[in-house]
Motif scaffolding. Structure first.
Motif, PDB file in Angstrom:
ATOM      1  N   ASN A  99       0.857  -1.184   0.000  1.00 19.85           N
ATOM      2  CA  ASN A  99       0.000   0.000   0.000  1.00 19.85           C
ATOM      3  C   ASN A  99       0.893   1.235   0.000  1.00 19.85           C
ATOM      4  O   ASN A  99       1.468   1.599   1.032  1.00 19.85           O
ATOM      5  N   ASP A 134      -8.508   0.177   3.757  1.00 17.62           N
ATOM      6  CA  ASP A 134      -9.833  -0.422   4.009  1.00 17.62           C
ATOM      7  C   ASP A 134     -10.131  -1.493   2.955  1.00 17.62           C
ATOM      8  O   ASP A 134     -10.665  -2.557   3.274  1.00 17.62           O
ATOM      9  N   GLY A 153      -8.401  -4.527   3.808  1.00 15.81           N
ATOM     10  CA  GLY A 153      -8.749  -5.075   5.132  1.00 15.81           C
ATOM     11  C   GLY A 153      -7.665  -4.832   6.168  1.00 15.81           C
ATOM     12  O   GLY A 153      -7.624  -5.479   7.214  1.00 15.81           O
ATOM     13  N   ARG A 154      -6.772  -3.891   5.882  1.00 15.30           N
ATOM     14  CA  ARG A 154      -5.683  -3.528   6.809  1.00 15.30           C
ATOM     15  C   ARG A 154      -5.673  -2.010   6.956  1.00 15.30           C
ATOM     16  O   ARG A 154      -4.952  -1.300   6.241  1.00 15.30           O
ATOM     17  N   PRO A 155      -6.486  -1.490   7.893  1.00 14.11           N
ATOM     18  CA  PRO A 155      -6.636  -0.030   8.012  1.00 14.11           C
ATOM     19  C   PRO A 155      -5.316   0.672   8.321  1.00 14.11           C
ATOM     20  O   PRO A 155      -4.441   0.112   8.971  1.00 14.11           O
ATOM     21  N   ASP A 177      -5.451   5.344   3.465  1.00 12.41           N
ATOM     22  CA  ASP A 177      -6.465   4.834   4.403  1.00 12.41           C
ATOM     23  C   ASP A 177      -7.593   4.137   3.646  1.00 12.41           C
ATOM     24  O   ASP A 177      -8.043   3.055   4.049  1.00 12.41           O
ATOM     25  N   SER A 178      -8.035   4.710   2.517  1.00 15.12           N
ATOM     26  CA  SER A 178      -9.119   4.040   1.777  1.00 15.12           C
ATOM     27  C   SER A 178      -8.609   2.755   1.121  1.00 15.12           C
ATOM     28  O   SER A 178      -9.306   1.735   1.107  1.00 15.12           O
TER      29      SER A 178
END
Ligand SMILES: Cc1cc2nc3c(=O)[nH]c(=O)nc-3n(C[C@H](O)[C@H](O)[C@H](O)COP(=O)(O)OP(=O)(O)OC[C@H]3O[C@@H](n4cnc5c(N)ncnc54)[C@H](O)[C@@H]3O)c2cc1C
Length: 392
Positions: free
Chosen positions: A200, A211, A214-216, A207-208
């Protein structure tokens, strides 16, 4: 990680591109970078490109020094132009001076280019136009400078092409699942991509994207404006980068630098997550500058540089600092150990730190730890876990 592995990197800003290139240089053969727009379309194309080593904390200095070393390596190879205009931190309170002295000492210990504590009379020599009322000292690095964020990203895009990295543009990551084998399936607007590892590197969108994965990611996209002022006549020298902000100050501080000897670029800088600057939606925030802010900035600049008071406003833009909750980068694996990694939260220093962040993340993926900078273990996302908070 067993090798060979396949990797999908989400985001073609400096963080994602550097991560991909570092992985490829270390022999990873299957790497795809996917971006919903184009390289440097996010914060990386909106920075003012400053890098420096004038820090007073050894952990902070370490990543910035690694970033500077990589960037200056590209300069030595003739691949990027840097303007070495120098970097000056200002102290207006004598209580700050010991921390500046510490900054000089830790740079010396690290064998970095010379950094010095300046008296006001010496500051007058490096920024002759500056108003020194109330200034008690400066932390000065003559070797620091600025570069162009687009140029830096383009350099990594060129490397990606040479190293066989697939860079897929105008393709948005919209979904994610994991097969029973552990293989990740990243769903984009154009189809599915399979990989052992997903990174990421989505900047202000991390942040989106977190989400979706599945890992904020605890992140605040914080809006900052940059103002360009035209000087009435050439200064005859490039004004150094001046940072009139002390880390930890609740108010943003004035930060400016010369762009050639006819323009000034100015921002209000903070490392902190503060309400005044405002969190913003990365897809819809206002890209221009607010009219009243132009007047405020002009007043601050005229106070700081009174002999240049006949400057005129030229243009401006706004971009986002992808700021983590504690304003340090988030680098390394997810706490679940599921093949998801983070290179995000680079805040207001990502052009400088992005190349280092990419190298650190590549080490995490391939070595299971940040081999090139062991103290970067402090930058893991686990520092935000409830257990870590309890321990603090
Ligand atoms: C006004 C301003 C001045 C600054 N000045 C400096 C400075 O002087 N020095 C410095 O070091 N730093 C500076 N910065 C900070 C620096 O620009 C950032 O820290 C850095 O660019 C962050 O890089 P990044 O790769 O993490 O994010 P980005 O460059 O934003 O890249 C993220 C990418 O992810 C892509 N993406 C997002 N969501 C998706 C999705 N769902 N699917 C696919 N792709 C997606 C985006 O399109 C984007 O290209 C400044 C920032 C601003 C705004």
């Amino acid at each position: 990680m067993p090798q060979p592995i396949s990797v999908v990197v989400i985001g073609a800003g400096i963080a994602g591109l550097a991560t991909a290139v570092e992985l490829a240089r270390r022999g990873v053969g299957s790497i795809t970078v996917v971006d919903k727009a184009y390289p440097a379309s996010g914060s990386s194309g909106l920075s003012v490109g400053v890098y420096n080593r004038q820090y007073v904390d050894a952990d902070e200095l370490a990543i910035r020094a690694l970033g500077a070393e990589i960037i200056e390596g590209h300069e030595r190879d003739g691949r990027i132009a840097i303007t070495h205009n120098g970097y000056l931190r200002i102290a207006r309170d004598a209580s700050i001076i010991p921390s500046f002295e510490h900054g000089v000492a830790i740079q010396e210990d690290a064998g970095l280019p010379e950094s010095r504590l300046l008296e006001p009379s010496e500051i007058a020599r490096v920024v002759p136009d500056m108003n020194l009322d109330g200034v008690v000292a400066g932390l000065w690095g003559a070797a620091d400078g600025y570069l162009d964020g687009h140029a830096l990203c383009t350099l990594y895009v060129d490397d990606a092409a040479d190293l066989g990295i697939a860079v897929r543009l105008r393709e948005e990551v919209v979904g994610h699942s994991v097969r029973s084998s552990g293989t990740h399936v990243v769903t984009t607007s154009s189809g599915d991509l399979e990989a052992d590892v997903v990174v990421n590197a989505a900047g202000a969108w991390a942040d989106s994207v977190g989400d979706i994965l599945g890992r904020p990611v605890p992140l605040v996209p914080q809006r900052h404006e940059c103002f360009v002022f035209q000087l009435a006549k050439p200064t005859g020298y490039v004004i150094p980068t001046v940072m009139d902000y002390v880390v930890g100050d609740p108010q943003p501080g004035l930060n400016f630098r010369g762009e050639g000897d006819r323009q000034l670029l100015a921002t209000l800088h903070t490392n902190d997550v503060i309400a005044d600057v405002g969190a913003s939606d990365p897809d819809t925030y206002f890209r221009g500058v607010v009219g009243d802010h132009v007047e405020d900035m002009a007043a601050l600049l005229i106070e700081a540089l009174p002999s240049l008071s006949d400057m005129g406003y030229y243009s401006g833009w706004a971009g986002l600092y992808p700021l983590s909750e504690d304003n340090y980068p988030i680098l390394g694996p997810s706490t679940a150990g599921d093949g998801i990694f983070f290179t995000c939260g680079l805040g207001g220093n990502g052009i400088q730190n992005g190349p280092a962040a990419g190298r650190i993340t590549a080490d995490w993926i391939l070595d299971g730890r940040p081999t090139c900078l062991e103290r970067a273990t402090l930058l893991g996302i686990d520092r935000f876990s409830p257990t870590a908070e309890e321990a603090r």
